[in-house]
Each structure stands twice: as structure tokens, then as C-alpha cells.
Design an enzyme around this catalytic site. Structure first.
Site, short mmCIF file in Angstrom:
data_model
loop_
_atom_site.label_atom_id
_atom_site.label_comp_id
_atom_site.label_asym_id
_atom_site.label_seq_id
_atom_site.Cartn_x
_atom_site.Cartn_y
_atom_site.Cartn_z
N CYS A 86 0.85 -1.21 0.00
CA CYS A 86 0.00 0.00 0.00
C CYS A 86 0.88 1.25 0.00
CB CYS A 86 -0.96 -0.05 1.19
SG CYS A 86 -2.35 1.09 1.02
N HIS A 196 -3.51 -5.64 1.17
CA HIS A 196 -2.80 -5.86 2.44
C HIS A 196 -2.74 -7.34 2.81
CE1 HIS A 196 -2.41 -1.68 3.94
NE2 HIS A 196 -3.46 -1.46 3.16
N GLU A 198 -1.06 -8.64 5.18
CA GLU A 198 -1.02 -8.80 6.64
C GLU A 198 -2.41 -8.75 7.25
OE1 GLU A 198 -0.42 -6.09 5.05
OE2 GLU A 198 -1.02 -4.31 6.19
#
Lengths: 222, 79
Positions: A86, A196, A198
Site C-alpha cells: 500500500c 494488504h 497482513e
């Protein structure tokens, strides 16, 4: 695998990605402040999401010239892998470690939702845990993820198989050219993506597709 | 000396902000407005007396930081 996460003023996904990395490697990554000129031993360096330097001037523009980035560039030359997520992707383009640029979303709206992505290549360490052409689910959360590049650069990216992730047909959340969600550099050592991983790394997140990226990196770089 | 840098998106690069401003102006009763492009102005105070040196320095600043040449153009005024 030793990992380091760079923390810029305004990063806000640094702890999330540290947890995801730690789950894959079994030890917490080193957290490195943007003003540091030295990096610890790291096979993988992560530039996390957020709003580094308040997104002043352009997203990632200030961070790209912070002291730690000089060390990151040196480490890439020495063979380390760099993952920009990002805002981290925006920083990599501003630092010229990846080609192109990320513009305001065509919709003018911030998008925050899970998206479906096609894994376009499993060459290199970042996507080795996926199957070629597999569709995975990761969340996006950005206002400026509209990837663009000049026609020659785009042709090179496509021709060399360096488009790593593409939004599945008809679901492009930001207007990016060729539905591009993530790309890598010519060496395959540097990858940036808007979604993302994560945030899709534990069952409670609703998807663990992101965890596999870190697990694959550990397998490759351990 | 003072320098004034104007940074705008290149022609052909989608400018959602300009588009939004255009829509708002139409809503306010300005139908004569066509395409709108938005940019930014950066004013710099320079400890420099030589016009050419000032321009050369600001050119370098634009290339290194102030503009992203992949998607933006810049114009410099020195005064």
C-alpha cells in the site's frame, strides 16, 4: 529468515505486518525508524502501509528520500528482498525501485474492502506459495492506488511477467491500468502491491491468503 | 530570490480532483466551464542572487522531489 519493518512517521500497518511476519518466521522482525541510516541483518525488508509524512506533497514522496531508504537501496543491490504494501508500494515507486506511479482512485473515493486477486506469476519468492492463476482474497484500503505507467513501461512489465497480482475482471477498485494490483522489479527482489496481505493472515481476519505470502518467503529465504 | 513552482498532472493523466471541481462549478451555474485541471503551487525563498543558478537549483529540486515526472509536469518562475 531475518526480517525488518521500516517505520515512518505516519505508518499505521507496521505492527500488523510485524505480527504476520513473526507468525511466519517464529521471531519478531526488527523495527527500523525512518531516520536510521543502518539496517540490521534482513533477508526481507517490509515497507508497511499508512500515510508516511502525512502523504505531504505526494503519497510516499517524502518517505522515498528518508535516510533509511538509502540503506534499503544498498540492501537491494546486495540481494535483500523488499516488500512494499500500500503506502509501501507508493514509496517504492517514488524511490524509483519500481516503475510507474500511483494516482488518486478514479472514483475519487477511498476504498476499503476485500478484493479478489489473480496471482499472475509464481516466479520469485513473493508468490511461490500460490498456484499460477489462483484467485485469492485480500483487503484493500487506499485512496491512491490507481497504478499508471507509460506505454513502454507497461509493455515491458507485461512482457517480462512482472505483473504479480491483478484485480479479477470487473472488480478493479481504483481504475489502475490493466487491473494491476502488484508488480515486481526486473530482478524479482522488489515487489509492491496495494492490497494488504497482513490483514488476511489469521482465521479471524476472514482469509489467510496473505499469510501464505510470508510463509512462502520464509521457505525461500530461510 | 523567490521561486514559484507550479506542478500539474500531465495531459492525458486522469485528474479526478479537477473533474470534481468542474462538476461543482457546473452545479453552481457555470456551464461555460470545460475541462478543469488542478495542481499545486510551491513557493520557495532562495538564498541566491544569480538568476540562472537559482533556476538550475530549482530544476533539480523539481526532478528530485517536487514533481513526479512519471505523471506530472512543472513550471518555474523566478522573481
Amino acid at each position: 529468515m531475518h526480517a525488518a519493518v521500516v517505520v515512518f512517521p505516519g505508518s499505521n500497518c507496521d505492527r500488523d505486518v510485524a505480527l504476520a511476519v513473526a507468525r511466519a518466521t517464529g521471531r519478531p522482525p526488527a523495527m527500523v525508524w525512518h531516520g536510521d541510516t543502518d539496517l540490521p541483518r534482513a533477508d526481507l525488508i517490509v515497507l508497511p502501509g499508512g500515510f508516511s509524512y502525512g502523504d505531504y506533497l505526494r503519497c510516499g514522496a517524502m518517505a522515498a528520500h528518508s535516510p533509511v531508504m538509502r540503506a534499503v537501496v544498498e540492501r537491494v543491490k546486495a540481494g535483500a528482498r523488499v516488500l512494499g504494501i500500500c503506502n509501501g508500494f507508493q514509496i517504492l515507486t517514488e524511490a524509483r525501485l519500481l516503475p510507474g506511479a500511483l494516482l488518486r482512485n478514479a472514483s475519487r473515493k477511498f476504498v476499503c474492502r476485500p478484493v479478489s486477486l489473480r496471482v499472475e506469476t509464481t516466479n520469485g519468492e513473493f508468490t511461490r506459495a500460490y498456484a499460477p492463476g489462483e484467485t485469492i482474497r485480500l483487503p484493500v484500503a487506499h485512496g491512491e492506488g490507481n497504478y499508471t505507467a507509460d506505454p513502454e513501461t507497461l509493455a515491458r512489465l507485461e512482457g517480462e511477467g512482472r505483473v504479480v497480482f491483478r484485480y479479477v475482471d470487473g472488480t478493479n477498485p481504483n481504475g489502475s491500468v490493466n487491473d494491476i494490483a502488484g508488480i515486481m522489479d526486473a530482478t524479482g527482489r522488489v515487489m509492491g502491491l496495494m492490497p494488504h496481505p497482513e490483514r488476511a493472515s489469521e482465521a479471524i481476519h476472514g482469509s489467510t491468503d496473505g499469510a501464505r505470502m510470508f510463509e512462502g518467503l520464509v521457505e525461500a529465504l530461510a | 530570490m523567490k521561486a514559484r513552482v507550479t506542478v500539474t498532472l500531465k495531459r492525458g493523466v486522469l485528474d479526478p480532483q479537477g473533474k470534481a471541481i468542474g462538476n461543482a462549478l457546473h452545479g453552481l451555474g457555470f456551464p461555460q466551464v470545460g475541462e478543469v485541471r488542478a495542481g499545486k503551487v510551491i513557493e520557495l525563498d532562495l538564498a541566491e542572487t544569480d538568476h540562472e543558478k537559482a533556476r538550475a537549483a530549482v530544476e533539480e529540486m523539481c526532478r528530485k522531489l517536487l514533481a513526479n515526472l512519471v505523471v506530472e509536469d512543472y513550471a518555474i518562475e523566478i522573481a
